[in-house]
Write an enzyme that holds these catalytic residues in place. Structure first.
Site, PDB file in Angstrom:
ATOM      1  N   LYS A  12       0.828  -1.216   0.000  1.00 40.53           N
ATOM      2  CA  LYS A  12       0.000   0.000   0.000  1.00 40.53           C
ATOM      3  C   LYS A  12       0.859   1.262   0.000  1.00 40.53           C
ATOM      4  O   LYS A  12       0.470   2.275  -0.585  1.00 40.53           O
ATOM      5  CB  LYS A  12      -0.905   0.013   1.224  1.00 40.53           C
ATOM      6  CG  LYS A  12      -1.997  -1.032   1.135  1.00 40.53           C
ATOM      7  CD  LYS A  12      -2.999  -0.815   2.236  1.00 40.53           C
ATOM      8  CE  LYS A  12      -4.021  -1.923   2.220  1.00 40.53           C
ATOM      9  NZ  LYS A  12      -4.977  -1.796   3.311  1.00 40.53           N
ATOM     10  N   GLU A  50      -2.831   7.028   7.908  1.00 45.74           N
ATOM     11  CA  GLU A  50      -3.775   7.763   7.063  1.00 45.74           C
ATOM     12  C   GLU A  50      -4.679   8.585   7.968  1.00 45.74           C
ATOM     13  O   GLU A  50      -4.998   8.138   9.078  1.00 45.74           O
ATOM     14  CB  GLU A  50      -4.677   6.786   6.274  1.00 45.74           C
ATOM     15  CG  GLU A  50      -4.062   6.217   5.040  1.00 45.74           C
ATOM     16  CD  GLU A  50      -5.022   5.267   4.310  1.00 45.74           C
ATOM     17  OE1 GLU A  50      -6.214   5.197   4.654  1.00 45.74           O
ATOM     18  OE2 GLU A  50      -4.539   4.587   3.391  1.00 45.74           O
ATOM     19  N   HIS A  70     -14.886  -6.146   8.166  1.00 48.64           N
ATOM     20  CA  HIS A  70     -14.138  -6.023   6.910  1.00 48.64           C
ATOM     21  C   HIS A  70     -14.502  -7.095   5.890  1.00 48.64           C
ATOM     22  O   HIS A  70     -13.799  -7.291   4.911  1.00 48.64           O
ATOM     23  CB  HIS A  70     -12.635  -6.004   7.174  1.00 48.64           C
ATOM     24  CG  HIS A  70     -12.251  -4.952   8.173  1.00 48.64           C
ATOM     25  ND1 HIS A  70     -12.409  -3.615   7.945  1.00 48.64           N
ATOM     26  CD2 HIS A  70     -11.780  -5.054   9.436  1.00 48.64           C
ATOM     27  CE1 HIS A  70     -12.043  -2.932   9.006  1.00 48.64           C
ATOM     28  NE2 HIS A  70     -11.660  -3.778   9.936  1.00 48.64           N
ATOM     29  N   ARG A  87      -7.525  -8.537  -9.168  1.00 51.77           N
ATOM     30  CA  ARG A  87      -8.191  -9.822  -9.435  1.00 51.77           C
ATOM     31  C   ARG A  87      -9.628  -9.574  -9.864  1.00 51.77           C
ATOM     32  O   ARG A  87     -10.137  -8.459  -9.764  1.00 51.77           O
ATOM     33  CB  ARG A  87      -8.218 -10.657  -8.149  1.00 51.77           C
ATOM     34  CG  ARG A  87      -8.983  -9.940  -7.040  1.00 51.77           C
ATOM     35  CD  ARG A  87      -9.281 -10.775  -5.823  1.00 51.77           C
ATOM     36  NE  ARG A  87     -10.195 -10.085  -4.927  1.00 51.77           N
ATOM     37  CZ  ARG A  87      -9.852  -9.194  -4.013  1.00 51.77           C
ATOM     38  NH1 ARG A  87      -8.577  -8.866  -3.855  1.00 51.77           N
ATOM     39  NH2 ARG A  87     -10.759  -8.611  -3.252  1.00 51.77           N
TER      40      ARG A  87
END
Ligand code: MV4
Length: 509
Positions: A116, A200, A235, A292
Site C-alpha cells: 500500500k 492515514e 471487513h 483480481r
C-alpha cells in the site's frame, strides 16, 4: 483462443469460470482437495485432478502441484478466481516461466499494487487523490506521534502489506497511539510477515465505493462503473450494489477517469478494481487496487451487459477490447447478497455440514451464482461463501423487491445461513432510503429484530416454534403454507391430507 483452461479455485467462482469456458467452447479443467472430491466445480468441469489434502497450503495454494496439473492436462492458461493464488505475483511469474498464460495482470503490476505504501507513492506521482497521510513505513513510535499530531486525530494505522482490516487501528488520541502502534505492528508481522505500518487520516463514517476497470494488452483501458460496497461486517463485504445511490454521471466520470489513470500508472492489464473511500462531501480518495476478479463482479455485469470473465479470457488470449469508453452505458440497478454458511443468531459462527434440503430461487431479474447442491457437505476448511444471490431491476426499488421475493423462496436446510439477515437489511427503512455507510450494519445488528419476537417474552412462543419445526422437518416447506390454505376453501382437501401426513410422520418416529 485457448482450447483448455485450468481453474485454480473452488466453489461458486470456479463454477462461474467453468460456465464462461463452456460458453466459449473451451475445455475446463478443475483441481480439488481431498474434502472437495464431491464439490460442484468438480462435477461441472470436463476434467478434474486431485491436488492434495484439505489444507490450502497443500492444495489450492500449492504452486508446484497446480502447474503440474496444467502440464499433465495440456491447459494453456490458468484462471485463479479470487482469493488463494489470485494476487500472488510469485504464482503469476511461475506461470509465465512454465509457458502457461496467467489470466490476470502481470507479476510486475501485482507487485506495484501489493504494497500500500508503494501504491501510494505511485499515485502521488500520477496525481491521483489519496487519503492524506504518509507514503512510507513509520520508523518509530516517536515518528508516528509526530506525523499524527501533524495530520490531526483521529488517524488510522494501516499495514503496508495489509488487506481485510488486519493490522488496522483507528486511533483517537496521542495516548491511544502508544499501544496501537505496537499492536498494529505485531499483528501485521504475524499476518503478513511484514511489520511495516503507515498513517492515514481517518475518514469518519466513509463509504466504500470501487470502480471496475478493464485493460487489454494493446494499451486500451476502460472503466465499467462503480459498485457500492459499504455494507461490511468485520471487513467482510455482505451486500454490494451497482450503481452507487450517491454517484451521479459527473462523479462517475471523474472517478472512472481517475481509476483508469491508476491502472495506467501501474501498467495494468486484464480486470481490476480501484477502491475509493468517499466522505460525506462526496470527496473520493484512492484506497487500494485489487488485482483480481472480485466476488461482487456480477452486479457490474448486470448493469453494463458485459461478461467480465469472457473478456478476461479474451484479453489474456491477446485480443484487443472490441469497444471503447463511449460504448459503456449503465442501465438499471443490481444488488448482490453474499450467502454464507454462518449463523446470524449466534454471532455469525461458521456452520459447516450437510445440506439436507435446498430450495433455490429463480425468476425475473434473479441471478444465482452458487457452489452448493442438495446432499453436499459444506467443508469447514475454506471461506464459508456458499452462493451469491443477485437481483436486477430497472431501478433500485425493483431490484430490492425482486431480491426480497427471491429471498423468501430461498431455503437451505441442515446448516445455518445468513439468508435471514438479508431479509432484515432489505426491509430496513434506512437501507431503503440509501443511508448506508461504514456504520450501517453494526447499527442494524444492535437493534432488536422485530420480525423475530423473543421466545423469552412469550411463554407460548417456544412451544409453538418447536411444533412448527417438527412439522417442517416432516412435511418440508409445504407446511409453512398451511395457515394460508386453511382459509382458502379450494385447497382444503390438500391441507387436510398434509395434516394426515404430519400425523403419520410422527407415528413413524
Ligand atoms: C479507512 C476508514 C477510514 N479512514 N481508512 C479499509 C479496509 C476496509 N475493509 C475498511 N477500511 C477502512 N479504511 C481511513 N483512512 C474506514 C474503513 C472502514 C470502512 C470503510 C468503508 C465501509 C465500511 C468500513 C468498515 C470498516 C472500516
Amino acid at each position: 483462443m485457448f482450447k483448455k483452461i485450468l481453474i485454480a479455485n473452488r466453489g461458486e467462482i470456479a463454477v462461474r469460470i467453468i460456465r464462461a469456458c463452456h460458453e466459449m467452447g473451451i475445455c475446463a479443467v478443475a483441481v480439488y482437495s481431498e474434502v472437495d472430491r464431491a464439490s460442484l466445480h468438480v462435477r461441472k468441469a470436463d476434467e478434474a485432478y486431485p491436488i492434495g489434502s484439505a489444507a490450502a497450503s497443500e492444495s489450492y495454494l500449492n504452486i508446484a502441484k497446480i502447474l503440474d496439473v496444467a502440464e499433465r492436462s495440456g491447459a494453456e492458461a490458468i484462471h485463479p478466481g479470487y482469493g488463494f493464488l489470485s494476487e500472488n505475483a510469485k504464482f503469476a511469474r511461475a506461470c509465465a516461466d512454465a509457458g502457461v498464460k496467467f489470466i490476470g495482470p502481470t507479476a510486475a503490476a501485482m507487485d506495484a499494487m501489493g504494497s500500500k505504501t508503494k501504491a501510494r507513492q505511485a499515485m502521488e506521482r500520477a496525481g491521483v487523490p489519496f487519503v492524506p497521510g504518509t507514503s512510507r513505513g513509520l520508523e518509530s513510535r516517536a515518528q508516528a506521534e509526530e506525523v499524527a499530531a501533524d495530520i490531526g486525530y483521529p488517524i488510522m494505522l494501516k499495514a503496508a502489506a495489509g488487506g481485510g482490516g488486519k493490522g488496522m487501528r483507528l486511533v483517537n488520541s496521542a495516548q491511544e497511539l502508544k499501544s496501537a502502534f505496537d499492536s498494529a505492528r505485531s499483528e501485521a508481522e504475524r499476518a503478513f510477515g511484514d511489520s511495516e505500518v503507515y498513517i492515514e487520516k481517518a475518514i469518519v463514517n466513509p463509504r466504500h465505493i470501487e470502480m471496475q476497470v478493464l485493460a487489454d494488452e494493446h494499451g486500451h483501458t476502460v472503466y465499467l462503473g462503480e459498485r457500492e460496497c459499504s455494507l461490511q461486517r468485520r471487513h467482510q463485504k455482505v451486500l454490494e450494489e451497482a450503481p452507487s445511490p450517491i454517484v451521479d454521471g459527473d462523479m462517475r466520470r471523474r472517478m472512472g477517469e481517475t481509476a483508469v489513470r491508476v491502472a495506467e500508472a501501474a501498467g495494468y492489464t486484464n480486470a481490476g478494481t480501484v477502491e475509493f473511500l468517499v466522505d460525506h462531501q462526496k470527496n473520493f480518495y484512492f484506497l487500494e487496487m485489487n488485482t483480481r476478479l472480485q466476488v461482487e463482479h456480477p452486479v457490474t455485469e448486470l448493469v453494463t451487459g458485459i461478461d467480465l470473465v469472457h473478456l478476461q479470457i479474451r484479453i489474456a488470449a491477446g485480443e484487443p477490447l472490441a469497444f471503447s469508453q463511449q460504448d459503456v452505458t449503465i442501465r438499471g440497478h443490481a444488488m448482490e447478497c453474499r450467502i454464507y454458511a454462518e449463523d446470524p443468531d449466534n454471532n455469525f459462527f461458521p456452520s459447516p455440514g450437510k445440506i439436507t434440503l435446498l430450495l433455490a430461487p429463480s425468476g425475473p431479474g434473479i441471478r444465482r451464482d452458487s457452489g452448493m447442491y442438495e446432499g453436499w457437505n459444506v467443508p469447514m476448511d475454506y471461506d464459508p461463501l456458499l452462493a451469491k444471490l443477485i437481483g436486477y431491476g430497472s431501478d433500485r426499488e425493483q431490484a430490492i423487491s425482486r431480491l426480497r421475493r427471491a429471498l423468501s423462496e430461498y431455503f437451505v436446510g441442515g446448516i445455518k445461513t445468513n439468508i435471514s439477515l438479508f431479509r432484515r437489511i432489505l426491509r430496513d427503512p434506512e437501507f431503503r432510503a440509501t443511508k448506508i455507510d461504514a456504520g450501517f450494519l453494526d447499527r442494524l445488528l444492535k437493534q432488536k429484530d422485530n420480525a423475530q419476537p423473543d421466545a423469552r417474552e412469550d411463554p407460548q412462543a417456544e412451544e409453538v416454534a418447536v411444533i412448527a419445526a417438527g412439522m417442517f422437518a416432516v412435511l418440508g416447506p409445504a407446511a409453512a403454507g398451511v395457515g394460508e390454505k386453511a382459509r382458502d376453501g379450494a385447497t382444503n382437501g390438500k391441507t387436510a391430507s398434509n395434516w394426515k401426513m404430519a400425523a403419520r410422520g410422527e407415528a413413524l418416529r
